[in-house]
Design a protein around this motif. Structure first.
Motif, PDB file in Angstrom:
ATOM      1  N   ARG A 151     -10.845   4.353   0.365  1.00  0.00           N
ATOM      2  CA  ARG A 151      -9.428   4.336  -0.095  1.00  0.00           C
ATOM      3  C   ARG A 151      -9.409   6.361   0.137  1.00  0.00           C
ATOM      4  NH1 ARG A 151      -9.183   7.595  -5.398  1.00  0.00           N
ATOM      5  NH2 ARG A 151     -11.169   7.651  -6.297  1.00  0.00           N
ATOM      6  N   THR A 152      -7.929   6.905   0.267  1.00  0.00           N
ATOM      7  CA  THR A 152      -7.652   8.009   0.301  1.00  0.00           C
ATOM      8  C   THR A 152      -8.149   8.708  -0.867  1.00  0.00           C
ATOM      9  OG1 THR A 152      -5.602   7.312   0.098  1.00  0.00           O
ATOM     10  CG2 THR A 152      -5.764   7.520   1.999  1.00  0.00           C
ATOM     11  N   LEU A 182     -10.202   7.767   5.171  1.00  0.00           N
ATOM     12  CA  LEU A 182     -10.443   6.596   3.621  1.00  0.00           C
ATOM     13  C   LEU A 182     -11.887   7.125   3.905  1.00  0.00           C
ATOM     14  CD1 LEU A 182      -8.840   2.989   5.042  1.00  0.00           C
ATOM     15  CD2 LEU A 182      -8.105   5.040   4.048  1.00  0.00           C
ATOM     16  N   LEU A 195       1.223  -0.701   0.065  1.00  0.00           N
ATOM     17  CA  LEU A 195      -0.260  -0.122  -0.030  1.00  0.00           C
ATOM     18  C   LEU A 195       1.492   1.358   0.363  1.00  0.00           C
ATOM     19  CD1 LEU A 195      -3.019  -1.033   3.000  1.00  0.00           C
ATOM     20  CD2 LEU A 195      -2.930  -1.042   0.681  1.00  0.00           C
ATOM     21  N   ARG A 250      -1.547  -5.159   2.369  1.00  0.00           N
ATOM     22  CA  ARG A 250      -2.614  -5.685   2.550  1.00  0.00           C
ATOM     23  C   ARG A 250      -2.416  -6.733   2.991  1.00  0.00           C
ATOM     24  NH1 ARG A 250      -7.681  -3.602  -0.829  1.00  0.00           N
ATOM     25  NH2 ARG A 250      -9.445  -5.667  -0.107  1.00  0.00           N
TER      26      ARG A 250
END
Length: 300
Positions: free
Chosen positions: A98-99, A181, A17, A27
């Motif tokens: 997710r960012t 996130l 990641l 992950r």
């Protein structure tokens, strides 16, 4: 690692990641006996000073956050001294989302970030984390090339003063878009929502202004100085309380902004890796200069 899996489970896939500065993140997809899978995240510090302290703090924070409503990973296991792993590591549950570092949709995300930070600051842990540590001093600030010398000199003078008195609160200490996130594909009517807040290794006790200032600086460098100035307003609109005096707010804003001067290259690289190719070290330095100048101008 395998001793923390359930009977019959095994690791079937690993994926690096991106986005972190100090830790390596992986992950892990875990295969179950029934044919299903679940995901975990392994956070590893390789040749990082204070790794043991950071991992102990994060493990403590994740334990504290369980059941609070703040969407944080669940702690599975921690090995702060590398007694069982090759390097100091922490294993936690994987969060969906997710960012999001794009400019598009920022008007919607900023109020969500502000509300989430207010919720974090509302926590009242039975055991306080340690007091915050300042990340820069007046003598270590690096004035960017071509910066407004007068503004930077004035800003450095601000942090030469003693820190204002404050009422302590539970701080994330690195709350910023890279550690939040989002569910970016919700039903059309729902809009985006925050699904997780990660990286609790710097959890501290200190003024709410410090967390707000840190997110403000990140927004200023990612999206432009006006967004840095806007975040404090969004935080108050969400019910957050900042220092009453403008001079005290300025102290924390400037202190955080100047701290970035020493690590612009470190900060900009993961942003570029995440797709913001235009955020070169030089471009981020220029935004930092514009932001610090805007803070000093706002003081009048």
């Amino acid at each position: 690692m395998s001793r923390h899996l359930e009977v019959g489970e095994r690791i079937v896939r690993t994926e690096a990641l991106h986005g972190g500065i100090t830790a390596e993140m992986r992950r892990l997809t875990i295969g179950r006996p029934d044919g299903g899978t679940r995901d975990l995240v392994l956070r590893t510090f390789v040749n990082v000073e204070h790794a043991e302290d950071w991992l102990n703090r994060e493990a403590g924070a994740l334990t504290l956050l369980t059941g609070t409503g703040v969407p944080a990973p669940g702690l599975v296991a921690v090995d702060p001294t590398a007694a069982h792993c090759e390097h100091p590591s922490l294993l936690m549950t994987h969060l969906a989302g997710r960012t999001v570092l794009d400019d598009e949709g920022l008007e919607t995300r900023v109020p969500l970030l502000a509300r989430q930070l207010v919720a974090i600051h509302a926590l009242r842990p039975a055991e306080r984390p340690r007091e915050y540590v300042a990340w820069t001093t007046a003598d270590t600030v690096v004035t960017p090339k071509g910066a407004d010398a007068a503004a930077w000199a004035a800003a450095i003078d601000v942090i030469r003063r003693p820190a204002p008195r404050y009422e302590g609160r539970f701080l994330h200490r690195d709350f910023q878009p890279g550690n939040v996130l989002f569910d970016v594909s919700p039903p059309e009517s729902a809009g985006p929502r925050i699904t997780g807040v990660v990286d609790w290794a710097a959890t501290s006790w200190g003024p709410t202004d410090l967390d707000v200032a840190h997110c403000s600086t990140n927004l200023a460098l990612l999206h432009g100085p006006p967004w840095g100035l806007r975040f404090a307003e969004a935080y108050e609109e969400a019910g957050g309380v900042l220092a009453a005096a403008a001079s005290e707010r300025l102290y924390w804003q400037v202190r955080d902004g100047l701290a970035f001067s020493e690590e612009v290259q470190l900060v900009a690289q993961p942003w570029r890796e995440a797709g913001r190719a235009e955020l070169t070290t030089r471009a981020v330095e220029e935004r930092l200069d514009a932001y610090v100048t805007a803070l000093m101008d706002a003081l009048g």
